[in-house]
Scaffold this motif. Structure first.
Motif, PDB file in Angstrom:
ATOM      1  N   ASN A  83       0.800  -1.227   0.000  1.00 24.26           N
ATOM      2  CA  ASN A  83       0.000   0.000   0.000  1.00 24.26           C
ATOM      3  C   ASN A  83       0.832   1.276   0.000  1.00 24.26           C
ATOM      4  OD1 ASN A  83       0.982  -0.227   2.559  1.00 24.26           O
ATOM      5  ND2 ASN A  83      -1.004  -0.225   3.604  1.00 24.26           N
ATOM      6  N   SER A  84       2.085   1.182  -0.467  1.00 20.01           N
ATOM      7  CA  SER A  84       2.932   2.367  -0.590  1.00 20.01           C
ATOM      8  C   SER A  84       3.926   2.135  -1.714  1.00 20.01           C
ATOM      9  CB  SER A  84       3.688   2.634   0.716  1.00 20.01           C
ATOM     10  OG  SER A  84       4.654   1.616   0.952  1.00 20.01           O
ATOM     11  N   LYS A  85       4.491   3.221  -2.221  1.00 18.85           N
ATOM     12  CA  LYS A  85       5.495   3.085  -3.274  1.00 18.85           C
ATOM     13  C   LYS A  85       6.697   2.296  -2.773  1.00 18.85           C
ATOM     14  CE  LYS A  85       8.230   5.661  -6.655  1.00 18.85           C
ATOM     15  NZ  LYS A  85       9.438   4.811  -6.448  1.00 18.85           N
ATOM     16  N   GLU A  86       7.089   2.514  -1.510  1.00 19.45           N
ATOM     17  CA  GLU A  86       8.232   1.804  -0.970  1.00 19.45           C
ATOM     18  C   GLU A  86       7.982   0.295  -0.955  1.00 19.45           C
ATOM     19  OE1 GLU A  86       8.333   5.959   0.310  1.00 19.45           O
ATOM     20  OE2 GLU A  86       6.793   4.412   0.475  1.00 19.45           O
ATOM     21  N   ALA A  87       6.795  -0.098  -0.479  1.00 21.93           N
ATOM     22  CA  ALA A  87       6.465  -1.522  -0.444  1.00 21.93           C
ATOM     23  C   ALA A  87       6.373  -2.092  -1.856  1.00 21.93           C
ATOM     24  CB  ALA A  87       5.150  -1.738   0.306  1.00 21.93           C
ATOM     25  N   ILE A 137     -16.932   2.232 -16.953  1.00 19.80           N
ATOM     26  CA  ILE A 137     -17.283   2.933 -15.721  1.00 19.80           C
ATOM     27  C   ILE A 137     -15.984   3.331 -15.017  1.00 19.80           C
ATOM     28  CG2 ILE A 137     -18.387   2.663 -13.454  1.00 19.80           C
ATOM     29  CD1 ILE A 137     -20.234   0.601 -14.786  1.00 19.80           C
ATOM     30  N   PRO A 138     -15.869   4.550 -14.539  1.00 14.41           N
ATOM     31  CA  PRO A 138     -14.622   4.985 -13.903  1.00 14.41           C
ATOM     32  C   PRO A 138     -14.205   4.059 -12.756  1.00 14.41           C
ATOM     33  CG  PRO A 138     -16.081   6.842 -14.272  1.00 14.41           C
ATOM     34  CD  PRO A 138     -16.869   5.620 -14.591  1.00 14.41           C
ATOM     35  N   TYR A 139     -12.922   3.849 -12.674  1.00 17.53           N
ATOM     36  CA  TYR A 139     -12.358   3.010 -11.609  1.00 17.53           C
ATOM     37  C   TYR A 139     -12.591   3.660 -10.257  1.00 17.53           C
ATOM     38  CZ  TYR A 139      -8.581   1.562  -8.449  1.00 17.53           C
ATOM     39  OH  TYR A 139      -7.854   1.156  -7.369  1.00 17.53           O
ATOM     40  N   ASN A 140     -12.979   2.844  -9.278  1.00 23.65           N
ATOM     41  CA  ASN A 140     -13.208   3.321  -7.917  1.00 23.65           C
ATOM     42  C   ASN A 140     -12.331   2.513  -6.961  1.00 23.65           C
ATOM     43  OD1 ASN A 140     -14.121   4.159  -5.447  1.00 23.65           O
ATOM     44  ND2 ASN A 140     -16.294   3.839  -5.868  1.00 23.65           N
ATOM     45  N   GLY A 141     -11.301   3.148  -6.443  1.00 25.47           N
ATOM     46  CA  GLY A 141     -10.359   2.450  -5.579  1.00 25.47           C
ATOM     47  C   GLY A 141     -10.984   1.905  -4.316  1.00 25.47           C
ATOM     48  N   TRP A 144     -11.755  -1.834  -3.887  1.00 27.34           N
ATOM     49  CA  TRP A 144     -10.674  -2.790  -3.675  1.00 27.34           C
ATOM     50  C   TRP A 144     -10.135  -2.639  -2.257  1.00 27.34           C
ATOM     51  CZ3 TRP A 144      -8.731  -6.126  -7.564  1.00 27.34           C
ATOM     52  CH2 TRP A 144      -9.349  -5.976  -8.806  1.00 27.34           C
ATOM     53  N   GLU A 145      -9.672  -3.749  -1.674  1.00 29.39           N
ATOM     54  CA  GLU A 145      -9.310  -3.713  -0.266  1.00 29.39           C
ATOM     55  C   GLU A 145      -8.150  -4.653   0.047  1.00 29.39           C
ATOM     56  OE1 GLU A 145     -12.654  -3.117   2.670  1.00 29.39           O
ATOM     57  OE2 GLU A 145     -11.998  -5.143   3.279  1.00 29.39           O
ATOM     58  N   LYS A 153      -6.587   3.864  -2.330  1.00 29.99           N
ATOM     59  CA  LYS A 153      -6.862   5.249  -2.723  1.00 29.99           C
ATOM     60  C   LYS A 153      -5.635   6.152  -2.558  1.00 29.99           C
ATOM     61  CE  LYS A 153      -8.804   6.452   1.806  1.00 29.99           C
ATOM     62  NZ  LYS A 153      -9.997   6.993   2.509  1.00 29.99           N
ATOM     63  N   ASP A 154      -4.720   5.790  -1.623  1.00 22.67           N
ATOM     64  CA  ASP A 154      -3.540   6.617  -1.403  1.00 22.67           C
ATOM     65  C   ASP A 154      -2.360   6.214  -2.282  1.00 22.67           C
ATOM     66  OD1 ASP A 154      -4.799   8.159   0.570  1.00 22.67           O
ATOM     67  OD2 ASP A 154      -4.324   6.663   2.112  1.00 22.67           O
ATOM     68  N   PHE A 155      -2.341   4.960  -2.716  1.00 23.95           N
ATOM     69  CA  PHE A 155      -1.293   4.503  -3.627  1.00 23.95           C
ATOM     70  C   PHE A 155      -1.832   3.385  -4.489  1.00 23.95           C
ATOM     71  CE2 PHE A 155       1.954   1.450  -4.859  1.00 23.95           C
ATOM     72  CZ  PHE A 155       2.794   2.274  -5.595  1.00 23.95           C
ATOM     73  N   GLU A 156      -1.561   3.470  -5.786  1.00 24.23           N
ATOM     74  CA  GLU A 156      -1.922   2.408  -6.724  1.00 24.23           C
ATOM     75  C   GLU A 156      -0.936   2.435  -7.885  1.00 24.23           C
ATOM     76  OE1 GLU A 156      -5.326   4.479  -9.433  1.00 24.23           O
ATOM     77  OE2 GLU A 156      -5.881   3.962  -7.370  1.00 24.23           O
ATOM     78  N   SER A 157      -0.801   1.302  -8.561  1.00 22.53           N
ATOM     79  CA  SER A 157       0.165   1.204  -9.654  1.00 22.53           C
ATOM     80  C   SER A 157      -0.392   0.335 -10.779  1.00 22.53           C
ATOM     81  CB  SER A 157       1.492   0.624  -9.135  1.00 22.53           C
ATOM     82  OG  SER A 157       2.485   0.642 -10.140  1.00 22.53           O
TER      83      SER A 157
END
Length: 386
Positions: A83-87, A137-141, A144-145, A153-157
């Motif tokens: 859930n982060s760029k580092e991870a 349909i627009p993606y809704n973060g 996903w969980e 919502k704070d990080f995705e790739s």
């Protein structure tokens, strides 16, 4: 040897025993540690990547069992939370080291070009699929969980155009995934699970597909299969901001023993605790009763039982004061019931042999021996845990 590697700590570790160690030094140091390990699991202080391919459900189950197998933790484990760029960078590096891209199939959806993580779509899972990207349909973060309840919502790739939620009819195979099995759902199969590739890009995928998988890891020890002297092992741990392993209780002895088995592989002598090192005498229990040796233990040769692959360096040593063992932080080693192998504790000196057995090594059956520090053995570093 190939396989199980002790890998990339870097940013996700939060803090280390040697805060002055730069990130670049940590990364290069960890790469050095992962050259030799004999199985198919690749470790950091926060992740374990298994290169044994599995579908999503099986991967999830194996991660649930990981804490009990390695860290003596009764809580169920989970597929990795990225859930982060580092991870995300950590797992990407892990995947590239464990399964170099140049050695994989050129087919972009080949099984070993991806790894399962713990991100799943848990809401609006039956949304109608629209083929054209610009009409979807627009993606809704928030649909996903991760297992901790957080969302991307704070990080995705995500790869371009993903997640596309393409369905598959029951019993059907997709041309892209024809080697991964069929849809086994009563209704349409949906791409409701996330996988990551060597570029750190995400894709939604069918749960029946088989990929390597990454689990969250909360164990205390980082194991390396590289065979080093005790001093070299100490320096290798310090180079990545850690210390050689400390073991302060019977519970931690068992945790480190399990880690050695899981990441280095079994020795075949796991049932031999208390049955080695008696130099021709029968082992006895605490009441003085002779213990009948198990066949595998009784038939083991000296070369087999002292094979360096069955032992790993810890930080215990009596370099400063003979017989006074301390860990690398200066704290005392011995605790009640400390599991010495029979006749250990500078026993060579007592028998008129050369002294200098100043460094503690732990066997895969859970007994310590004092050993010459210039011998080459695998070793374990200690992960920072709050």
């Amino acid at each position: 040897m190939t396989g199980f590697l002790a890998i990339f700590l870097a940013v996700v570790m939060g803090h280390t025993a040697h805060a002055e160690v730069s990130m670049a030094t940590q990364v290069f140091g960890i790469k050095d540690l992962i050259e030799k390990l004999p199985n198919h699991h690749f470790q950091t202080c926060n992740l374990v990547l298994s290169t044994n391919r599995a579908n999503f459900t099986t991967a999830e189950s194996r991660c649930q069992q990981l804490p009990a197998r390695v860290a003596m933790d009764r809580q169920r484990g989970t597929l990795a939370t990225i859930n982060s760029k580092e991870a995300n960078d950590d797992l990407t590096m892990l995947l590239n080291i464990a399964l170099p891209l140049k050695e994989q199939s050129k087919f972009k959806y080949a099984g070993n070009r991806w790894a399962w993580t713990g991100l799943r779509k848990v809401r609006n899972t039956d949304t109608k699929h629209i083929q054209k990207i610009n009409k979807r349909i627009p993606y809704n973060g928030s649909d996903w969980e991760w297992y901790d309840g957080s969302t991307p919502k704070d990080f995705e790739s995500w790869n371009r155009g993903q997640p596309d939620q393409r369905p598959l009819k029951p019993g059907k195979k997709s041309n892209e995934y024809k080697k991964s099995g069929r849809c086994q759902e009563e209704n349409d199969c949906r791409q409701n699970q996330m996988r990551i590739n060597h570029d750190g890009k995400w894709d939604d995928a069918f749960g029946f597909e088989e990929h390597p998988y990454a689990c969250d890891y909360k164990g205390k020890y980082l194991v390396s299969g590289l065979e080093k002297t005790w001093t070299e092992a100490k320096e290798a741990c310090e180079a990545i901001g850690l210390n050689l392993a400390t073991v302060r209780s019977q519970r931690e002895v068992e945790e480190l023993r399990r880690a050695l088995l899981y990441f280095l592989g079994e020795s075949g002598f796991e049932e031999c605790k208390g049955q080695f090192g008696h130099h021709g005498k029968q082992p006895v229990n605490k009441r003085g009763k002779v213990i009948k040796k198990k066949k595998v233990c009784a038939s083991a040769t000296m070369e087999e039982r002292w094979d360096v692959e069955h032992w790993a360096w810890t930080g215990g040593n009596d370099n400063s004061n003979e017989g006074e063992y301390v860990w690398t932080d200066g704290s005392k080693v011995l605790f009640e019931g400390f599991p010495w192998i029979a006749k250990a504790g500078n026993d060579n000196k007592a028998k008129g042999r050369e002294a200098g057995q100043n460094s503690l090594t732990l066997s895969k059956w859970g007994e310590f021996d004092d050993s010459y520090k210039d011998m080459h053995k695998p070793f374990a570093c200690e992960c920072p845990r709050g």
